[in-house]
Design an enzyme around this catalytic site. Structure first.
Site, short mmCIF file in Angstrom:
data_model
loop_
_atom_site.label_atom_id
_atom_site.label_comp_id
_atom_site.label_asym_id
_atom_site.label_seq_id
_atom_site.Cartn_x
_atom_site.Cartn_y
_atom_site.Cartn_z
N HIS A 1 1.13 -1.25 0.01
CA HIS A 1 0.45 0.25 -0.06
C HIS A 1 0.97 0.90 0.23
O HIS A 1 2.18 1.54 0.34
CB HIS A 1 -0.97 -0.12 1.03
CG HIS A 1 -1.72 1.27 1.33
ND1 HIS A 1 -3.38 0.93 0.46
CD2 HIS A 1 -1.65 2.32 2.12
CE1 HIS A 1 -3.79 2.02 0.98
NE2 HIS A 1 -3.05 2.72 1.63
N GLU B 1 -9.50 -6.15 7.49
CA GLU B 1 -10.00 -4.84 7.40
C GLU B 1 -9.32 -3.70 6.38
O GLU B 1 -8.48 -4.69 6.07
CB GLU B 1 -9.38 -4.02 8.92
CG GLU B 1 -9.89 -2.51 9.19
CD GLU B 1 -9.47 -1.96 10.54
OE1 GLU B 1 -9.13 -1.09 10.58
OE2 GLU B 1 -9.24 -2.87 11.38
C1 GAR Z 1 0.63 0.87 -6.34
O1 GAR Z 1 0.94 2.13 -5.88
C2 GAR Z 1 -0.04 -0.37 -4.98
O2 GAR Z 1 1.09 -0.10 -3.40
C3 GAR Z 1 -1.70 0.49 -5.12
O3 GAR Z 1 -1.77 -0.22 -6.27
C4 GAR Z 1 -0.79 0.75 -7.13
C5 GAR Z 1 -0.40 -0.30 -8.10
O4 GAR Z 1 0.65 0.07 -8.74
N1 GAR Z 1 -2.39 -0.10 -4.03
C6 GAR Z 1 -2.91 0.20 -3.18
O5 GAR Z 1 -3.00 1.46 -3.13
C7 GAR Z 1 -4.04 -1.27 -2.26
N2 GAR Z 1 -4.27 -0.41 -1.67
P1 GAR Z 1 1.33 -1.27 -9.73
O6 GAR Z 1 -0.02 -2.06 -10.67
O7 GAR Z 1 2.03 -0.44 -10.84
O8 GAR Z 1 1.83 -2.26 -9.39
#
Ligand code: GAR
Length: 205
Positions: free
Chosen positions: A112, A146
């Site tokens: 995250h 959660e």
């Molecule tokens: C990343 O920044 C990850 O941390 C976030 O989505 C992006 C995916 O990027 N995840 C969340 O926000 C989960 N709550 P990616 O597809 O290039 O790995």
């Protein structure tokens, strides 16, 4: 030969964290193989990495299931057919139901883009900017029921600069995500992730 850990990776989008995991496996930094990549979005760029690297990559269409529970049960069944040891959420933007979390209890990890427990949920980087924090970052954690919560495995911090916008801050955080996610997976494989574990912070430049 030593058994390789099997990873099941859930994605929804671009797949840069998936790419970082693939790269770390290829460099021998993560002692695992990716058994399957599953997306809830048909057009997720992450799915293309399946073809490129010869990894099974599937789109599981939420519209084919009558409820969120049915979808998650189908997801469990699909994943189990690949016998993964660890489930990695890599930009998977759907909330997982109890049935899923219980099926893989203690074996699901997520990345995250905030220093949890601050700023769970969507647009974590914008939340950080709106709050005026001076330090932001990312967290890898074990998944509990959660959203964006559960025992922290690794965190990395980055500065927030006066001139930052959501894109520039997200890019700075993403660089760190690509470092700590593979590290956290390897820690899990080595049995260094457990209930008594204390959060560990990776120092950044
Ligand atoms: C990343 O920044 C990850 O941390 C976030 O989505 C992006 C995916 O990027 N995840 C969340 O926000 C989960 N709550 P990616 O597809 O290039 O790995």
């Amino acid at each position: 030969m030593e058994k390789k850990y099997k990873l099941g990776i859930l994605v929804s989008g671009r797949g840069s964290n998936l790419q970082a995991i693939i790269d770390a496996i290829q460099k021998g930094e993560v002692n695992a193989e990716i058994a399957v990549i599953i997306s809830n979005k048909k057009k997720a760029l992450a799915l293309e990495k399946g073809d490129r690297y010869g990894i099974p990559a599937l789109f599981l269409d939420p519209k084919l299931y009558g409820s969120k529970k049915d979808y998650d049960l189908a997801l469990v069944e699909k994943l189990q057919s690949y016998a993964p040891d660890l489930i990695c959420l890599a930009g998977y933007m759907r909330i997982l139901r109890t049935e899923f979390i219980q099926a893989f209890a203690g074996r699901i990890i997520n990345i995250h883009p905030s220093l949890l427990p601050s700023f769970p949920g969507l647009h974590a980087q914008k939340q950080a900017l709106d709050h005026g924090v001076k330090i932001a970052g990312c967290t890898v954690h074990l998944v509990e029921e959660e959203v964006d919560a559960g025992p922290i495995i690794l965190q990395a911090a980055v500065p927030v600069l006066n001139e930052d916008n959501e894109d520039s801050l997200s890019a700075r955080i993403l660089q760190q995500e690509h470092i700590i996610y593979p590290q956290a997976i390897q820690m899990f494989i080595e049995g260094r992730v457990g209930n008594s574990m204390k959060a560990k912070t990776v120092e950044t430049q």
